[in-house]
Every structure is written in C-alpha cells, then in structure tokens.
Design a protein around this motif. Sequence first.
Motif, PDB file in Angstrom:
ATOM      1  N   ARG A 113      31.512  42.303  38.642  1.00  0.00           N
ATOM      2  CA  ARG A 113      32.777  42.389  37.948  1.00  0.00           C
ATOM      3  C   ARG A 113      33.087  43.798  37.436  1.00  0.00           C
ATOM      4  N   GLU A 114      32.014  44.546  37.172  1.00  0.00           N
ATOM      5  CA  GLU A 114      32.226  45.891  36.604  1.00  0.00           C
ATOM      6  C   GLU A 114      33.076  46.746  37.536  1.00  0.00           C
ATOM      7  N   LEU A 115      32.940  46.490  38.847  1.00  0.00           N
ATOM      8  CA  LEU A 115      33.706  47.259  39.817  1.00  0.00           C
ATOM      9  C   LEU A 115      35.202  47.049  39.602  1.00  0.00           C
ATOM     10  N   VAL A 116      35.586  45.784  39.354  1.00  0.00           N
ATOM     11  CA  VAL A 116      36.990  45.477  39.133  1.00  0.00           C
ATOM     12  C   VAL A 116      37.469  46.145  37.847  1.00  0.00           C
ATOM     13  N   ASP A 117      36.669  45.980  36.780  1.00  0.00           N
ATOM     14  CA  ASP A 117      37.059  46.550  35.493  1.00  0.00           C
ATOM     15  C   ASP A 117      37.216  48.064  35.603  1.00  0.00           C
ATOM     16  N   ALA A 118      36.273  48.706  36.282  1.00  0.00           N
ATOM     17  CA  ALA A 118      36.328  50.158  36.445  1.00  0.00           C
ATOM     18  C   ALA A 118      37.600  50.566  37.186  1.00  0.00           C
ATOM     19  N   SER A 119      37.943  49.805  38.234  1.00  0.00           N
ATOM     20  CA  SER A 119      39.131  50.143  39.009  1.00  0.00           C
ATOM     21  C   SER A 119      40.395  49.955  38.179  1.00  0.00           C
ATOM     22  N   ARG A 120      40.370  48.914  37.363  1.00  0.00           N
ATOM     23  CA  ARG A 120      41.529  48.653  36.518  1.00  0.00           C
ATOM     24  C   ARG A 120      41.758  49.818  35.573  1.00  0.00           C
ATOM     25  N   ILE A 121      40.646  50.318  35.016  1.00  0.00           N
ATOM     26  CA  ILE A 121      40.747  51.441  34.086  1.00  0.00           C
ATOM     27  C   ILE A 121      41.323  52.659  34.810  1.00  0.00           C
ATOM     28  N   ASP A 122      40.936  52.782  36.110  1.00  0.00           N
ATOM     29  CA  ASP A 122      41.490  53.884  36.908  1.00  0.00           C
ATOM     30  C   ASP A 122      42.936  53.634  37.307  1.00  0.00           C
ATOM     31  N   GLY A 123      43.491  52.501  36.926  1.00  0.00           N
ATOM     32  CA  GLY A 123      44.896  52.211  37.210  1.00  0.00           C
ATOM     33  C   GLY A 123      45.165  51.620  38.572  1.00  0.00           C
ATOM     34  N   ALA A 124      44.142  51.026  39.187  1.00  0.00           N
ATOM     35  CA  ALA A 124      44.345  50.444  40.520  1.00  0.00           C
ATOM     36  C   ALA A 124      45.127  49.144  40.417  1.00  0.00           C
ATOM     37  N   PHE A 183      46.565  44.867  44.746  1.00  0.00           N
ATOM     38  CA  PHE A 183      46.363  45.039  46.175  1.00  0.00           C
ATOM     39  C   PHE A 183      45.372  46.161  46.465  1.00  0.00           C
ATOM     40  N   GLN A 184      45.434  47.218  45.640  1.00  0.00           N
ATOM     41  CA  GLN A 184      44.501  48.329  45.850  1.00  0.00           C
ATOM     42  C   GLN A 184      43.054  47.888  45.633  1.00  0.00           C
ATOM     43  N   ILE A 185      42.867  47.038  44.636  1.00  0.00           N
ATOM     44  CA  ILE A 185      41.505  46.554  44.374  1.00  0.00           C
ATOM     45  C   ILE A 185      41.009  45.763  45.582  1.00  0.00           C
ATOM     46  N   PHE A 186      41.912  44.948  46.124  1.00  0.00           N
ATOM     47  CA  PHE A 186      41.562  44.164  47.310  1.00  0.00           C
ATOM     48  C   PHE A 186      41.217  45.097  48.466  1.00  0.00           C
ATOM     49  N   TRP A 187      42.111  46.032  48.741  1.00  0.00           N
ATOM     50  CA  TRP A 187      42.002  46.847  49.957  1.00  0.00           C
ATOM     51  C   TRP A 187      40.907  47.894  49.844  1.00  0.00           C
TER      52      TRP A 187
END
Lengths: 434, 295, 284
Positions: free
Chosen positions: C172-183, C186-190
């Motif tokens: 899950r940390e990967l998702v949280d990290a990406s969210r913080i980066d503003g992803a 769809f970007q998180i998926f891709w």
Amino acid sequence: MKKMLFPVLLIAALLLSGCGGQTPPEAVPSEGGQPAAEAVELKFMLWGAPEELAVWNAIVDEFQAQNPGIKVNVEVSDWTAYWEKLKTMLAAGTPPDLFAMDAPYYLDYQTRGVLKNLQPYVDANPDMLQGVYPQTLEAYKTAGGYFGLPRDFQTIVLFYNKDMFDKAGVAYPTADWTYDDLRQASKDLTMDTNGDGVADQYGFTADLWDMELAWSSAIWAHGGDILSADHTQTLIGEPAARQAWQVFHDMMFQDKSMPDVNTAASYGLDLFQAGIAAMTPIGHWAVPGYNAANFQWDVAPMPKGPAGSATSVNSAGFVVAEASEHPEEAFEFIKFVLSQSGQTRLTELGFAIPVLKSVAESPVFLEQQGTTINQQAFLDSLAFAHMKPVFKGYDEWSAAVGDGMIPIWTGEAELNATLDEIVKAADEVLSKNK
Amino acid sequence: MEAGLKPKGRERLTLWLMLTPTLIGLTFGVLGSILATLVLSFTKWDLLTPPQWTGLSNYVALFTDQKFSRALLNTFKFSALYVPSVIVVSLLVAILLNRKIRGLGAFRTIYFLPAVTSAVAAALVWNMIFAKDTGILNAIIGVFGGSRLCWICSDHILTSVLIVNVWGAIGEGMIIFLAGLTAIPREYYEAAAIDGANEVRKFFRITLPLITPSIFFMTIIATINAFQAYDYIYMLTRRGQGDSSFPVIVYSIYRNAWNFFNYGGASAQAIELAILVIALMGLYFWLERRYVFYE
Amino acid sequence: MNRKPMTLQRQKLLLDIVTYSVLVLGAILMLGPFLWMVSTSFKLPADQFGHSLIPPTPTLQNFQALFAVDIGYPNLFFNSTYISLLITAGQILTCAMAAFCFAVVHFRGRDLLFTLLLVTLMIPAQVTLIPNFIIFKWLHLIGTAVPLWLPAFWGGAFGTFLLRQYFLTVPRELVDASRIDGASLFQIFWKVYLPLAKPALAALAIFTFQGAWNDLLHPLIYLPGVPNTTLTVGLAFFQQQLILGGKYTVLMAGALTSILPLLLVFLVAQKQFIEGIALTGVKR
C-alpha cells in the motif's frame, strides 16, 4: 520495453484482422461455372471426414456447371460438432437451406415441423426415385409424404480377421452360418497367446450399446422386434428377443469368447482393428479405417437365427429446412446427388453404399479402389435387412436401453430382471415423446 | 483491503470509464448466461419448437432423476479429490521452479506441455497407458511384482480420471503460483536468512502466508473447473456410443441439451450446479477473510 | 571459513539434490504421455497399437495425410492467429483495468459487482451457447469472427479475478507515496500497478491465448466453416477418424501440429516471470 507489450499486441492484432477482411471470403472455389450475378446461394451442411469436403466440392462444381443460377456453399463438420451446430442454428431460426440427416433422427426433426415437405417436388419428378433401393426410402416416408430423401446406406455385416482364422484352423464365416456357428467359432478363436492364464485374443466383439451393430440383427434373427409398429411399446423384453440377448450373454460369461464391456474398454481401442478380436459386426464406414490394419480381413453376411437371416439397414439422407427461402434449388441439388454422376462421385469416398442400384451393382462400388473384400455381401444383405427403427426420441430411448444394459454387460446385473426394468424405462421415454 | 484508494473529483469518471468494458460484459453475460438460463429452466424447450412455461417441473424432476443424482455424487467425489490435489502438486512444482536452477526454462516448458495438448488426443494416449494387457502402467506395476489393475473399471475409475485431470491442470496451476511467487519481495528472504532461518521455516513463515492470495484464486478456479470437468472424463470413460462409466453433471447437462431435446431440463441442471458452486464460493470467501493475507 | 556459510552451503546442496530429483521424476511423468503422442504420430497406422516407443518404421505419412486434404491451412492458421491475438490484447487491457478498480479503488457496489462477475463463471458453456448465439444473431454478427473476439474486450471474470489477486499483494505504501507525488488514479494504475504486474499479465496472456487458440465450440458455431474458420476447428475434423475405425496416427499428428504456436507464446511470455524474479525487491 514493458510498456510496449500491450500496444504492440493490439496493433499487431488489428493489422492482422484488417488483412483478414481482405482475404477472399469465398468458401467454395467455383472455377468455370461462375455463378451469375443473381445466383441463388444455398447453404448446405453435413457431417463427414476432411476427405469428404473435397468430394462434395467436386459434386458441387459439377452441379453448378449444370445449374449456373445456383451456388452451393458446403460446410462439413465432424459428427458431434455437426449436430451441435445444426441445433443451434435451428434454435436461433437461422438453419442452413439443406442439411444431412441420419434416418433414426429424422422424426425428431420432422415431427417438430422444421423440415420442408418434399412430396410435391417428388411428385413433379416421377422418375427420380426409380432405381433407388426401396429399403432405403422406407425411413423417410410419413403420412404426409417424403420430408427427406436418402443419399447412401449402411448394412451391417460380419467382419473377420482371416489371419486369426487361418492360425486357429477355423473355417471362414459363410452366408449359411447360424448364431450357433458364430458361438462355436468364437470359442475356437479365443485364446491365451501369452500364457498368463487370461485370454488376450477373443473370437468376437461387438458394441452392445447401440442397436445397430449387433443386437437388433440378433433379435430379428430370433423372430423378435425392437418396437411396436406405432412406436408406443418396447419389445426387446419379449421371449424371442430374450433368446437373442442370451446368445451374447452366454458368449460373454459362459464361453468367455467375447470380452465384457469393462475388458473391452480397458484396451482403450477398437478391438478388431487392434487385432485382439477375430470378428466384429459393423458397417461399411469402417472399411477405409480397417484398410490400414496389418492383417488380412474380409466380410460375410450376419448369421442366421431360428427365424432366418437378418441384419440392419440404415440410411443417411438430406432434408430441406422449412425456413429455407430456396426449396426448389435445394431440391435440384438433392436430385443431382441421387443421379448417376452424383452417386458415382459419392461412392468413391468408400465410407458408404450408394442408394442407386445401378451404381451399387457396378464396378464403382464392387471394385472400389481395388478392394479385395466381398463388397457384394453388403448388397446381398439387403434381401433380409430390417430398417433400423426411426422414431421420435431415438437418442433418449437408446440411452435408456444402452445405459440400462451396461450393468448386464459388466456382469454386475442379472439379465432378465434388468431387462424388465429397462423396458419400463424405455416405454416411459416413448410415451414422453409421443 | 478495507480502506482502498478513494477517487477524487473527476477521478470518479475515470473509475467508471475503466469499469465500462466489464459493465458491458456483465450486461451481456448476465443476459446471455444467467437470466436466459434461469428463464429457460422454467420451460420445456426442445430447441425446435417454441418453449412452453412449465414452472418448477424441471426442478422437481431432478429429485427423482437417478441419473442426475449419480452424476452429482460423482462430481462431488471427483471435486473433493481434484481441488486439493491440483493445488498441492502445482504449488510444489511452482516452488521448485522458482529457484535459480539449471534448465529452468526446459523444466517449465515440460510441465506446461499437457496444458496445451488437445484433450481428445491426450485422453486417447491415456487410454493406451491404462490398457489392461497392453498398457505401460500395468507393465510397470508388473515389473515391481504388483498385479495388473483394470484402470478404467468402476473400482479404479475415479483414480484414473483424477490422474489425467491433475496431469492436465498442473501447467495452469504452476503459472498462477509462479506469478504469485515472483511477487514476494526478495528482502523478506534475505532478512530471514540473516536471522538464520532455514528453508523450511522460510517456507512456512514467508512463502506460504504471502502466496495465500494465489492459493485462494486457485481454489476458486480449481473448484469451478472440477465442477465443470468434462472433456478428459468423457473421453476416458465412454463405453459404447454415448454412455459414460463415470457420468458427471456437465455430461448430464450436455446430454439433455444436445441429445435429448431437453434444453429446459439441462438449464435447470445448470442452475442447480451454479447454486452449489456459489454456495461453496460463499464458504471460500468467508474463509478468505480469516486466512488470506493481503499487503 | 566460519561455520555459518558452511551449513548454508550444505543446505543449498541438499535442497538442490531434492529439487532436481523431484523435478526430473515429475518431468518424466508429465512428458510420458506426450512422448507417446509424438511417437504415435510418426508410426504407420499398422503399428499404432504396438508397444514400442520408437516407431518401428518411422514415417511422415500422417503429417502428409493431414496436409494432403486441402482444408485451407494458411487461412486457418491466419484466422487462429489474429483472433487469438485480439482476444489476448482485449483481455489484458480490460481485465487489468477492472482488476485495478476492484483491488485498489474504494467505491460503492464494488463487492456486489465483483460477486456478480464471478457468478458468470458458474454456468457451464454448454447451456449458455444458444442464448449467446441469439444475442449475436440480433446484432447480425453470425458468420463473422466478431462474436469470437468482441467479448474479450468486455472484460472477463477469470482474468479480472487473477489480476485482482495479484494487485492485492502490491504494498500500500506505493499507492500512498504516489498520491503524495500527485499521481492520478489512472497514473497509479498505468505507472505503478501495470509494470509491477508483468508476471501476472504474462500468465493471463498465456491462458487467454491458449484458451482462444484451443477453443472449438465458439468458432464452430459462429464461423462459416472450413476454410473460413480456425486451425483448431480444421484439425478437429480429423477426429472423425476415431469414429471411422481409428487412424489414431493422423489424429496425433494433428494434435501435435497445433501445439507449436502455443509453446512459442509460452516461451516468450514466461521470460516475464524470470524478469519478475530479478525485479522483485529491487524496485520495492
């Protein structure tokens, strides 16, 4: 790289499908007889082996050359696939114009109103059925006339392995053989060749599930019958029929000259072709396959019973869909298949016997592909052949009888009591399918 | 699993766009398979004449149909053995083939071969292998002094059918587990190695818990496959022209729909089969909540 | 040398021995029936019931028999290839999108939809064939290849479920990290999920391609027949030989012929697993 995988796949597939659209969609190459612009297209479906596609295409080419206004698209599938496809198309209301029919199933379709009545067309062509074996027409007659016509037929004869007979010093089967002779020869041909105390060569084997191969012939030869004329009663439990069943039962469990179903299935293959059984009753469809066997073999008529000789005759034919928009053209094609040239072509395949007498009794059939077997036996058998019964609910009835008999042929159930139960179950199927 | 990613603002649209294909598929799938089958199961339909509404009679008939009960029993017996066998064997194969060894590609290909082979051809070969006098299996048993068995007779048919079906399914199971195994981060093993854990401990402490999502998936798929198994079983057990010495539900469905002009009855059998499988799924999902480990 | 690496090495050696023994034994069991098929396909029909694994008189005649009957092989092969590729592409794309939503995103009705999706798997194809056929008849698509590949672009329970299980294991940390980066979603998926899921996508590609290539029922029902059908339907034709007093040799030759493309796909796709092994851990 990794992100490329999907787009590359998709683009490749789309490109390929684009090319696919450009490949000529024509199924049947029709050189020469190029159909006119307003040609009627017939969809013609049948079951068969790949070899048959070429033969049917040749027949179609010849037909189209003579009938420039008609184009026939042939679709051949294997037996199982054929019925699935046909039923799906009928259920969806998009049947082929013309399709193949096995006589026992005929009434299943005819009574449900999906077949066109061909009687008016037959009436308009009074000569077309002349010279066709009348036994093969029988199955397609209904109170309302013909809803289908035969194209070829099968009589059941006794195939025997000459090498095994020679080795055992047993005389080959003849037209005068009785079921007692069959039993005796079968006993003499059964042996344990590897000395482990268990027989590994059997005198006789037969598929006892479907009536066509062995048991219907035996019942008729003993003076019994399969069904009452009005298809409401199963007669395989009558005393005469029981005598016939007893023959196989004795051969299997007393003489042990015929493998029981478990033993037969445990070999996992065709026992006659594998050189494990010396005799088997089967139709002409087996000839091309058996030609590849590594032993000498021939055929003889089925044995006689107390009521004389008897065998089974069954035919395959054509029907036209009630929903077809081109029944006249479809009938033209049937007529062509029943003609001298159509029948000659069809015979070359080697799976079946032509319904046209003049072709069957000519070298086209009798000396087929340089065959040395007694082809005449298939024709002579017609003299005492009974029609394989044609009735509604054929498959379900066959399953009730065939499945029901299995415990007898594995040795788990007693013959007579089980027969009583089976007759009851089979009669229920008949009353359900009235 | 509970929390999940919350779509923000216009992302709701993205979400539903991403789900659109599946929603279309569901519409057609539900229309074509579930609803149609359900409606047809209340009718008498011979495929050729219009269906007639007969209410529950197809379902009532199932209770007295001995052939159906026999098929049901066979299917249950087969599934109970097949599902654990496939999972255990393919997990073992996948674990062994997830190590860095020589000939990895060759081994994986060999184990995958049965999965791509035509069921009819493979079943024929198995028939030859199981043959009583001429078969290789009995010859091998003979070498070790055992007595020959009739592999396709009623005593051993379940074993034989199981062997062939598992043989055919290992390839698929192996791939699913390999995909699951590659998802386990290396560091876990490295950390465990530093702690001095041996291979057995690593398996039970790391591999097994982290592979539970794949095991859960395989359990569901193997169960569905077991209840719908047909090809190999029919080819191995057919006797005569239409009989099977080991009839299963799908065989019964097939015969009713395509041979006996009884599509309504076949639909009722399919619905009953589906209900049984769905009930099992319910159990599985309940177990999932307790035992399946997600990140 | 200290003692610890010694034991580890010994352990590894022992494990290798066990691994190889089990794998070789298993490989023999897996390969046995297959070798028998290969052997039979090179035998003369007269030898087909013989017990020797090596054909007494090796022959190519079964393969010749297969190709002697002109059922339009190039066209069949072409059809099988493009249909299977399209189906594979469609499944990978649509299943991955749905799986991501079901595994990662939180939305109302998620569990209900997912359950419904799984239920579609429970009804055997033998009874859904006719209802589906009628739907495609309404759409006037009978006789074309569209009913074969179009449903692949509608997602599918098997693929969605397979990928969902895989996505659930992504930390899950990967998702949280990406969210913080503003992803974005769809970007998180891709950018995050798809690259990580390569082994699972490869597995799905293998299954889908194999299923599409080997499918007999649907091409049979929807396509007009030889030569405008698939290779599997064309080769299934030769199974008729079974009924007509068995030429098993030709049947085996036919079965072998259709395997090669599948093996090719398998070999290409399974490289993703090996890359997967190399990647895991490094990226996380």
